[in-house]
Design an enzyme around this catalytic site. Structure first.
Site, PDB file in Angstrom:
ATOM      1  N   GLY A  11       0.833  -1.206   0.000  1.00  0.00           N
ATOM      2  CA  GLY A  11       0.000   0.000   0.000  1.00  0.00           C
ATOM      3  C   GLY A  11       0.866   1.253   0.000  1.00  0.00           C
ATOM      4  O   GLY A  11       1.982   1.247  -0.546  1.00  0.00           O
ATOM      5  N   ARG A  88     -11.248   0.165  18.312  1.00  0.00           N
ATOM      6  CA  ARG A  88      -9.804  -0.124  18.293  1.00  0.00           C
ATOM      7  C   ARG A  88      -9.553  -1.619  18.453  1.00  0.00           C
ATOM      8  O   ARG A  88      -8.622  -2.171  17.877  1.00  0.00           O
ATOM      9  CB  ARG A  88      -9.101   0.647  19.412  1.00  0.00           C
ATOM     10  CG  ARG A  88      -8.879   2.085  19.034  1.00  0.00           C
ATOM     11  CD  ARG A  88      -8.061   2.832  20.067  1.00  0.00           C
ATOM     12  NE  ARG A  88      -8.218   4.269  19.880  1.00  0.00           N
ATOM     13  CZ  ARG A  88      -7.586   4.965  18.959  1.00  0.00           C
ATOM     14  NH1 ARG A  88      -6.744   4.382  18.151  1.00  0.00           N
ATOM     15  NH2 ARG A  88      -7.811   6.259  18.834  1.00  0.00           N
ATOM     16  N   ASN A  95      -5.893  -6.524  12.338  1.00  0.00           N
ATOM     17  CA  ASN A  95      -4.473  -6.374  12.000  1.00  0.00           C
ATOM     18  C   ASN A  95      -3.624  -7.476  12.614  1.00  0.00           C
ATOM     19  O   ASN A  95      -2.613  -7.882  12.026  1.00  0.00           O
ATOM     20  CB  ASN A  95      -3.971  -4.984  12.393  1.00  0.00           C
ATOM     21  CG  ASN A  95      -4.378  -3.946  11.359  1.00  0.00           C
ATOM     22  OD1 ASN A  95      -4.932  -4.301  10.318  1.00  0.00           O
ATOM     23  ND2 ASN A  95      -4.119  -2.688  11.639  1.00  0.00           N
ATOM     24  N   ARG A 151       9.288  14.496  12.699  1.00  0.00           N
ATOM     25  CA  ARG A 151       8.217  15.506  12.682  1.00  0.00           C
ATOM     26  C   ARG A 151       8.603  16.676  13.575  1.00  0.00           C
ATOM     27  O   ARG A 151       8.481  17.839  13.184  1.00  0.00           O
ATOM     28  CB  ARG A 151       6.905  14.876  13.167  1.00  0.00           C
ATOM     29  CG  ARG A 151       6.296  13.994  12.107  1.00  0.00           C
ATOM     30  CD  ARG A 151       4.945  13.434  12.511  1.00  0.00           C
ATOM     31  NE  ARG A 151       4.357  12.789  11.337  1.00  0.00           N
ATOM     32  CZ  ARG A 151       3.629  11.667  11.368  1.00  0.00           C
ATOM     33  NH1 ARG A 151       3.377  11.058  12.528  1.00  0.00           N
ATOM     34  NH2 ARG A 151       3.136  11.164  10.260  1.00  0.00           N
ATOM     35  N   HIS A 175       3.819   4.692  20.277  1.00  0.00           N
ATOM     36  CA  HIS A 175       3.435   5.436  19.072  1.00  0.00           C
ATOM     37  C   HIS A 175       1.964   5.798  19.174  1.00  0.00           C
ATOM     38  O   HIS A 175       1.104   5.211  18.545  1.00  0.00           O
ATOM     39  CB  HIS A 175       3.704   4.579  17.831  1.00  0.00           C
ATOM     40  CG  HIS A 175       3.493   5.314  16.550  1.00  0.00           C
ATOM     41  ND1 HIS A 175       4.077   6.519  16.283  1.00  0.00           N
ATOM     42  CD2 HIS A 175       2.758   5.010  15.448  1.00  0.00           C
ATOM     43  CE1 HIS A 175       3.716   6.925  15.077  1.00  0.00           C
ATOM     44  NE2 HIS A 175       2.901   6.027  14.557  1.00  0.00           N
TER      45      HIS A 175
END
Ligand code: TXD
Length: 312
Positions: A11, A88, A95, A151, A175
């Protein structure tokens, strides 16, 4: 003999990782996805770009894991984003099944590989990969910290008008929204950030860093960030293949470091050909320690949710 890197999930992040890696000419690449034709098409397109930039690597796109055999590094980016109505936990189950398949199919064909995991929820998917592969923990690394720190570096550079090369920032922790930008350890050409920026500006940068992923999701509307996550993975793969002993923040298996056990968590690590060579323990002040514990609690809760939902 050339190195071989297999990327599971072709992806946005998977194919962009292939792009950055091909530019570095450090390995032949295999892109695997469940969508028929898509990894083949992307691999062919990328292969046809290489004469222009003069890079000689082979890029294979496939729906079959056979082509991954003998990989030096396996990158797992396969997964689903959260859809409307999905909790979630639903995402975790979905996943986890995808990462399980990716791990089981690759480990038996590449038992000596180092794994770099990107799929969310990141720290927990890295944990799952380590448990399922039965690899020793230093061979499975989660990518989050390079991205989150980059970032913050980008925001500081924009604020000060200084080269990004002069800016070092360190973001630790899980994360997620509780990640811990360490302003005391961050600096501009050696000068601590706290001496350059006002507390208000620094706080604004810290907050924007914490919400950096969400800011991009709300702008893109479909999908999430991929250039920066993919180049972060590329830096890790580069450090592994070149045995660089590179110190970066990444998600690693905790065995007592920072007072944490049996979970993956974002800490400074040294990366080389064997994976994680060392976990570096910063001396933290009380506020930093409290922030890290809060972040660890959040990751631990998701890890427990995984353990209650999935058999490992
Ligand atoms: O820094 C980080 N860790 C993150 C993580 C930064 C960016 C993205 N982050 C997470 O990575 C994101 O939340 C997702 O869980 C993954 C992949 O993100 P990406 O943006 O690449 O998602 P895409 O474009 O939807 O790609 C996922 C691909 C897609 O092509 C699916 O067909 C494929 O995964 N997929 C599979 N491939 C192989 N095998 C199976 N079973 C499979 N299921 C889906």
């Amino acid at each position: 003999m050339k190195n071989k890197v297999s990327i599971i999930g072709a992806g946005m992040t998977g194919s962009t990782t292939a792009h950055w890696l091909a530019e570095r000419e450090i390995a032949d690449l295999v892109l695997v996805d469940v969508v028929e034709g898509m990894p083949q098409g992307k691999a062919l397109d990328l292969q046809q770009a290489l004469p222009v930039i003069g890079k000689d690597v082979t890029i294979v796109g496939t729906n079959d894991y056979e082509a991954t055999a003998g990989s030096d590094v396996v990158v797992i980016t396969a997964g689903l984003p959260r859809k409307p109505g999905m909790s979630r936990d639903d995402l975790l189950i979905a996943n986890a099944a995808i990462v399980r398949k990716a791990t089981e199919e690759t480990i038996r064909r590449s038992p000596d590989a180092i794994y770099v995991v990107l799929t969310n929820p990141l720290d927990v998917m890295a944990y799952l990969t380590m448990k399922l592969s039965k690899l020793s923990p230093e061979r499975v690394i989660g990518q989050a910290g390079i991205l989150d720190s980059a970032r913050m570096r980008a925001f500081v550079a924009m604020e000060l008008g200084v080269s990004v090369e002069n800016i070092q920032c360190y973001v630790l922790g899980g994360h997620g929204d509780e990640m811990v930008p360490l302003t005391r350890h961050s600096n501009v050409a050696g000068t601590p950030l706290r001496e350059i920026l006002s507390p208000e500006r620094l706080e604004a940068i810290v907050n924007r860093t914490r919400k950096g992923g969400g800011e991009i999701i709300s702008l893109l509307k479909t999908g999430s960030a991929y250039y920066a996550p993919a180049v972060a993975v590329t830096q890790m793969v580069d450090a592994i293949l070149k045995d660089k002993h590179l110190i970066v923040p990444a998600s690693a298996y905790m065995q007592g470091e920072y007072g944490l056990k049996d979970m993956y968590f974002g800490v400074p690590v040294q990366i080389g050909s064997k994976g994680i060579e060392k976990i570096i323990e910063y001396k933290l002040d009380a506020a930093e320690d409290a922030a890290l514990r809060k972040s660890a609690d959040a990751v631990w809760q998701t890890t427990e949710a995984l353990l209650s939902l999935v058999n490992i």
